[in-house]
Structures are given as structure tokens and as C-alpha cells.
Write an enzyme that holds these catalytic residues in place. Structure first.
Site, short mmCIF file in Angstrom:
data_model
loop_
_atom_site.label_atom_id
_atom_site.label_comp_id
_atom_site.label_asym_id
_atom_site.label_seq_id
_atom_site.Cartn_x
_atom_site.Cartn_y
_atom_site.Cartn_z
N LYS A 68 0.98 11.10 -2.24
CA LYS A 68 0.76 10.30 -1.03
C LYS A 68 0.10 11.08 0.12
CE LYS A 68 3.75 6.65 -0.46
NZ LYS A 68 5.03 5.95 -0.27
N ASP A 105 3.18 0.94 3.94
CA ASP A 105 4.64 0.99 3.91
C ASP A 105 5.25 0.48 5.23
OD1 ASP A 105 5.17 1.85 1.32
OD2 ASP A 105 5.08 3.97 1.85
N GLY A 131 17.60 9.30 8.27
CA GLY A 131 16.67 9.96 7.34
C GLY A 131 15.37 10.31 8.03
N ALA A 135 9.45 8.07 3.94
CA ALA A 135 9.67 6.66 4.27
C ALA A 135 10.00 6.49 5.75
CB ALA A 135 10.79 6.09 3.40
N THR A 157 19.18 17.32 7.66
CA THR A 157 18.50 18.55 8.10
C THR A 157 17.89 18.27 9.47
OG1 THR A 157 17.98 18.96 5.79
CG2 THR A 157 16.80 20.29 7.41
#
Ligand code: NAP
Length: 275
Positions: A68, A105, A131, A135, A157
Site C-alpha cells: 500500500k 479506505d 490504534g 487503517a 505504542t
């Protein structure tokens, strides 16, 4: 002799992709004499494969992990949203050679949210995004485009959340993963972009007791369709939107570009993918 239009999805591996099933459903439904095929392409072969595809009748293709980001450097043109997101998933070959790289997306995420939660008003809303992977970049871009006022971004993280907050500007604030439970109660919209809750993965390790009626909660994970997060949100009276619609909506612009017809994203398309 008319040429049969071809499209496909390039990944490595690619066998898990549901895109062939979805595009195959649409091709059959609209009686379009084309084909959409999965193509397992190793990273070292990507450039040569993309150069050869138009000569074989391919109008375009989707790309998935691990291609991607790499396709951006190979594209003749990139759309603004693909540049903002830093990745592309939908390529369309140009008549004069080369291809346009787009990222649908974020569009798919937003379209799914509008359909699944028509009462949700993005403008001035407060969102919590869980997250900070690929995405999440598409989700942040879509939320900012839709006018969401403040986005708290929590990631295991922390440094990755900090990087995304810096890239997407002052509406995005990075927070520690441990604070996400507190943020949950204050958000109008909660989005899980981690793989947590997916079949075979641990559930989302957050306190979910802050979920309440009036919120909209959506999960990018679609296997299972109702993740533990969505089940908890539904039980709390929130509006829930599953992730399968995003998969369908992100595919629609590519299908239209390659096969000439905007496909319906509806129960028949969902059923075809789930079959
Ligand atoms: P990615 O780039 O690999 O990012 C994975 C994210 O999940 C990172 O933020 C990672 O945190 C977090 N994570 C993984 N394991 C974790 C754990 N044990 N505890 C806490 N956080 C954890 O993946 P992606 O491409 O963003 O995809 C993420 C999910 O979205 C996948 O499930 C994918 O299938 C789904 N997805 C769905 C659609 C759709 O159409 N519905 C579209 C795209 C993606 P760290 O940074 O700390 O590692």
C-alpha cells in the site's frame, strides 16, 4: 473483438482477501463480462507486474499489505487523499501508461458510518480513535474531512500516536493507551482501528463501562461482525456500526472506474461476502 475488462487485488499473501468475492458478486449481478482475480505478488516483483498488467487487459487493481505504501512511489499520479494518508489501495491504469493511485479506505469508512449511523453528526463532534496503524491514518483523514472537532488518538505504542498527531494537525491529540477508558465516556464517536477483538486476537483490553446511549461506536474488525466492543456498546444503548460495510464501500469507486458502473452496497453485497 471487444476486450474483456480485468481487475484484481495484489497482495502477499492474498488468499485471505474477500475482494474477489465482492467484485465477482457485482460482476455477476450487473452481467458485466469481466473478471477480478487475486494476484500474489512479492514486493520485488511489484513494479514489473504493474507495468505488465495493462497489456493483459487490466483496467486497474486494488493493492493490500505489503504494497500500500510502495505503490505511491511507482504511480504516475496520486490523489490528494492518498498523499495525505500516505498509502494507496486503488490503482487505475492510464491510457497513456502508468497509473493513478488513490486511497478509498477513508471514503469507505465515512460512507459506512453515514449509512450505519445516519443520526451521527460529525461536524464539531469529539472522537476517540483506538490504534495508530495504516487503517487509523485513513480514519483520521476521513474524520478531519467530515469536520470532527477533536480526536483523541490512543495507541499501545505511544510514539506512533504522537507521529500521527503531528502529521494530522491540531485536531488530533495523542493519549496513552491507559487513558483510553476514561476518554471513551467523553467521546461522541468511538472507532477501533486495532486488530483487537478479531477472531484469534485478544479482546480490546480497555474498561468499556463508560459506553453509553447517544454515542456511536464502530469497529474496523469485521470477523466477527459483532466484536466484544460492539456488543458492549449495543448493551449500553449506543449506536453500533460494524466494519464490513467499510470493506464494501471502499471497493465501490474502483469497481466503477474499471467496470463502468457504480455498484450497490447493500444486503445482497454483504451476503455475497459473508457466504
Ligand atoms: P497495522 O498498521 O498493523 O496497525 C495495527 C494497530 O493495532 C496498531 O495501532 C497496533 O498498535 C494495534 N495493536 C495490535 N495488537 C495490539 C495489542 N495486543 N494491544 C493493543 N494494540 C494492538 O494494521 P492496520 O492496517 O491499521 O489494520 C488494523 C485493523 O483494521 C485490522 O484488523 C484490519 O483487518 C482492519 N481493517 C479493516 C478495514 C475494513 O474495511 N473494515 C480496512 C482496513 C483495516 P502498536 O502500534 O502498538 O503496534
Amino acid at each position: 473483438m471487444s476486450v474483456i475488462p480485468l481487475a484484481g487485488v495484489l497482495g502477499h499473501p492474498v488468499a485471505h482477501s474477500l475482494s474477489p468475492r465482492l467484485h465477482g458478486h457485482w460482476l455477476a449481478r450487473y452481467a458485466i463480462p469481466g473478471h477480478y482475480v487475486p494476484l500474489d505478488v512479492a514486493p520485488g516483483d511489484l513494479a514489473a507486474v504493474l507495468a505488465a498488467m495493462p497489456r493483459m487487459g487490466f483496467r486497474g487493481c486494488n493493492v493490500t499489505i505489503p504494497h500500500k505504501q510502495a505503490v505511491l512511489a511507482l504511480a504516475a499520479q496520486t490523489t490528494e487523499r492518498a498523499r495525505r494518508i500516505g498509502a494507496a489501495n486503488t490503482l487505475t491504469f492510464l491510457p497513456g501508461g502508468g497509473f493513478v493511485a488513490d486511497n478509498t479506505d477513508g471514503y469507505g469508512f465515512a460512507a459506512n458510518l453515514v449509512r450505519g449511523a445516519p443520526a451521527f453528526r460529525a461536524f464539531n463532534a469529539r472522537a476517540l480513535v483506538l490504534g495508530a496503524g495504516g487503517a487509523a491514518r485513513a480514519v483520521l483523514d476521513a474524520l478531519i474531512e467530515a469536520g470532527v472537532a477533536r480526536i483523541a488518538l490512543a495507541n499501545r505504542t505511544r510514539a506512533r500516536a504522537d507521529d500521527l498527531a503531528a502529521a494530522f494537525g491540531p485536531r488530533v491529540t495523542a493519549t496513552d493507551w491507559d487513558e483510553a477508558g476514561d476518554r471513551l465516556a467523553k467521546a461522541d464517536l468511538v472507532v477501533n482501528t486495532t486488530a483487537l477483538g478479531m477472531t484469534g486476537q485478544p479482546p480490546l483490553n480497555l474498561p468499556l463501562d463508560g459506553l453509553h446511549a447517544g454515542q456511536t461506536v464502530t469497529d474496523l474488525v469485521y470477523a466477527p461482525l459483532e466484536t466484544p466492543l460492539l456488543a458492549a456498546a449495543r448493551a449500553a444503548g449506543a449506536t453500533v456500526v460494524d466494519g464490513l460495510g467499510m470493506l464494501l464501500d471502499q471497493a465501490a469507486p474502483g469497481f466503477e472506474a474499471w467496470f463502468g458502473r457504480r455498484p450497490e452496497v447493500d444486503d445482497a453485497a454483504r451476503a455475497a461476502v459473508l457466504a
